[in-house]
Design an enzyme around this catalytic site. Structure first.
Site, PDB file in Angstrom:
ATOM      1  N   LYS A  11       0.822  -1.212   0.000  1.00 28.42           N
ATOM      2  CA  LYS A  11       0.000   0.000   0.000  1.00 28.42           C
ATOM      3  C   LYS A  11       0.861   1.270   0.000  1.00 28.42           C
ATOM      4  CE  LYS A  11      -3.933  -2.179   2.385  1.00 28.42           C
ATOM      5  NZ  LYS A  11      -4.868  -2.080   3.535  1.00 28.42           N
ATOM      6  N   TYR A  51     -12.651  -1.456  -3.210  1.00 27.36           N
ATOM      7  CA  TYR A  51     -13.109  -1.640  -1.832  1.00 27.36           C
ATOM      8  C   TYR A  51     -14.635  -1.528  -1.698  1.00 27.36           C
ATOM      9  CZ  TYR A  51      -8.443  -1.819   0.286  1.00 27.36           C
ATOM     10  OH  TYR A  51      -7.174  -2.196   0.668  1.00 27.36           O
ATOM     11  N   ASN A 114      -1.834   0.217   6.807  1.00 25.71           N
ATOM     12  CA  ASN A 114      -1.307  -1.033   7.370  1.00 25.71           C
ATOM     13  C   ASN A 114      -0.465  -1.838   6.366  1.00 25.71           C
ATOM     14  OD1 ASN A 114      -3.406  -1.907   5.816  1.00 25.71           O
ATOM     15  ND2 ASN A 114      -4.489  -2.993   7.431  1.00 25.71           N
ATOM     16  N   HIS A 117      -2.096  -5.491   1.577  1.00 24.98           N
ATOM     17  CA  HIS A 117      -3.427  -6.064   1.373  1.00 24.98           C
ATOM     18  C   HIS A 117      -3.270  -7.508   0.910  1.00 24.98           C
ATOM     19  CE1 HIS A 117      -7.502  -6.680  -0.214  1.00 24.98           C
ATOM     20  NE2 HIS A 117      -6.888  -7.271  -1.232  1.00 24.98           N
ATOM     21  N   GLU A 128     -10.401  -9.812  -7.405  1.00 26.14           N
ATOM     22  CA  GLU A 128      -9.310  -8.831  -7.259  1.00 26.14           C
ATOM     23  C   GLU A 128      -8.201  -8.999  -8.304  1.00 26.14           C
ATOM     24  OE1 GLU A 128      -9.774  -7.975  -2.480  1.00 26.14           O
ATOM     25  OE2 GLU A 128      -8.054  -9.141  -3.171  1.00 26.14           O
TER      26      GLU A 128
HETATM   27  P1  GDP Z   1      -7.868  -6.782   5.886  1.00 29.56           P
HETATM   28  O1  GDP Z   1      -8.531  -7.927   5.147  1.00 29.56           O
HETATM   29  O2  GDP Z   1      -6.990  -7.255   7.023  1.00 29.56           O
HETATM   30  O3  GDP Z   1      -7.130  -5.827   4.970  1.00 29.56           O
HETATM   31  O4  GDP Z   1      -9.013  -5.933   6.621  1.00 29.56           O
HETATM   32  P2  GDP Z   1     -10.494  -5.481   6.166  1.00 29.56           P
HETATM   33  O5  GDP Z   1     -10.926  -6.188   4.926  1.00 29.56           O
HETATM   34  O6  GDP Z   1     -11.362  -5.582   7.376  1.00 29.56           O
HETATM   35  O7  GDP Z   1     -10.331  -3.931   5.864  1.00 29.56           O
HETATM   36  C1  GDP Z   1      -9.789  -3.476   4.646  1.00 29.56           C
HETATM   37  C2  GDP Z   1      -8.840  -2.345   4.944  1.00 29.56           C
HETATM   38  O8  GDP Z   1      -9.594  -1.246   5.502  1.00 29.56           O
HETATM   39  C3  GDP Z   1      -7.765  -2.628   5.996  1.00 29.56           C
HETATM   40  O9  GDP Z   1      -6.643  -3.320   5.495  1.00 29.56           O
HETATM   41  C4  GDP Z   1      -7.419  -1.227   6.447  1.00 29.56           C
HETATM   42  O10 GDP Z   1      -6.565  -0.561   5.508  1.00 29.56           O
HETATM   43  C5  GDP Z   1      -8.790  -0.550   6.452  1.00 29.56           C
HETATM   44  N1  GDP Z   1      -9.475  -0.644   7.759  1.00 29.56           N
HETATM   45  C6  GDP Z   1      -9.971  -1.754   8.366  1.00 29.56           C
HETATM   46  N2  GDP Z   1     -10.540  -1.455   9.545  1.00 29.56           N
HETATM   47  C7  GDP Z   1     -10.408  -0.106   9.684  1.00 29.56           C
HETATM   48  C8  GDP Z   1     -10.830   0.812  10.693  1.00 29.56           C
HETATM   49  O11 GDP Z   1     -11.429   0.449  11.713  1.00 29.56           O
HETATM   50  N3  GDP Z   1     -10.518   2.129  10.481  1.00 29.56           N
HETATM   51  C9  GDP Z   1      -9.871   2.567   9.363  1.00 29.56           C
HETATM   52  N4  GDP Z   1      -9.609   3.881   9.241  1.00 29.56           N
HETATM   53  N5  GDP Z   1      -9.468   1.712   8.386  1.00 29.56           N
HETATM   54  C10 GDP Z   1      -9.733   0.405   8.545  1.00 29.56           C
END
Ligand code: GDP
Length: 141
Positions: A11, A51, A114, A117, A128
């Site tokens: 990212k 997303y 973070n 992905h 994807e």
């Molecule tokens: P992943 O599968 O571990 O990437 O997590 P998710 O699919 O739940 O979320 C997608 C992405 O959204 C994450 O990798 C983060 O970049 C972002 N994200 C997830 N949870 C949060 C949150 O609570 N707050 C914010 N600001 N971003 C989040």
């Protein structure tokens, strides 16, 4: 165990920190084969489409803005059990909860920025991978 493909993204936060190469070296050291790789800066439309599954979440707009702030490196990985193995190497979404030795523990700045992905299921990978790569752009034996 079956050979799978998964979509990985380094990212914008990790590219800006200058750790894209370090993360790629970790991917290769872990035995993943890189079938396709490109660097690009997502447009707002591309980020919101990628997303879209999160569009009802409170963080959706912020996440899409973050993903457009600079270039990302998008990669197709292949390995036995690639989807779960890449998620294990990434670590938990929130770096505060990520295990020692994971990429997010080492390189993530926040739950949003973070570092990486990874597709979370075969159906997700099937959406994807072609989002970024045509079949002709993927290395094949
Ligand atoms: P992943 O599968 O571990 O990437 O997590 P998710 O699919 O739940 O979320 C997608 C992405 O959204 C994450 O990798 C983060 O970049 C972002 N994200 C997830 N949870 C949060 C949150 O609570 N707050 C914010 N600001 N971003 C989040």
């Amino acid at each position: 165990m079956s050979v799978e493909r998964t979509l990985a993204i380094i990212k914008p936060d990790a590219v800006a920190k200058g750790v894209a190469g370090t993360i790629l070296a970790r991917i290769e050291a872990d035995g993943f084969k890189i079938l396709g790789i490109k660097m690009l800066r997502l447009s707002a439309e591309q980020a919101s489409g990628f997303y879209a599954v999160h569009k009802e979440r409170s963080f959706y707009r912020s996440l899409c803005t973050f993903m457009t702030q600079g270039p990302s490196v998008v990669i197709v990985l292949e390995a036995d059990n690639a989807i779960q193995r890449w998620r294990d190497l990434m670590g938990a979404t929130d770096p505060a909860n990520a295990a020692a030795g994971t990429i997010r523990k080492e390189f993530a700045s926040s739950i949003e920025a973070n570092a990486v992905h990874g597709s979370d299921a075969p159906a997700t990978a099937a959406f994807e991978i072609p989002y970024f790569f045509s079949a002709l752009e993927l290395w094949a034996r």
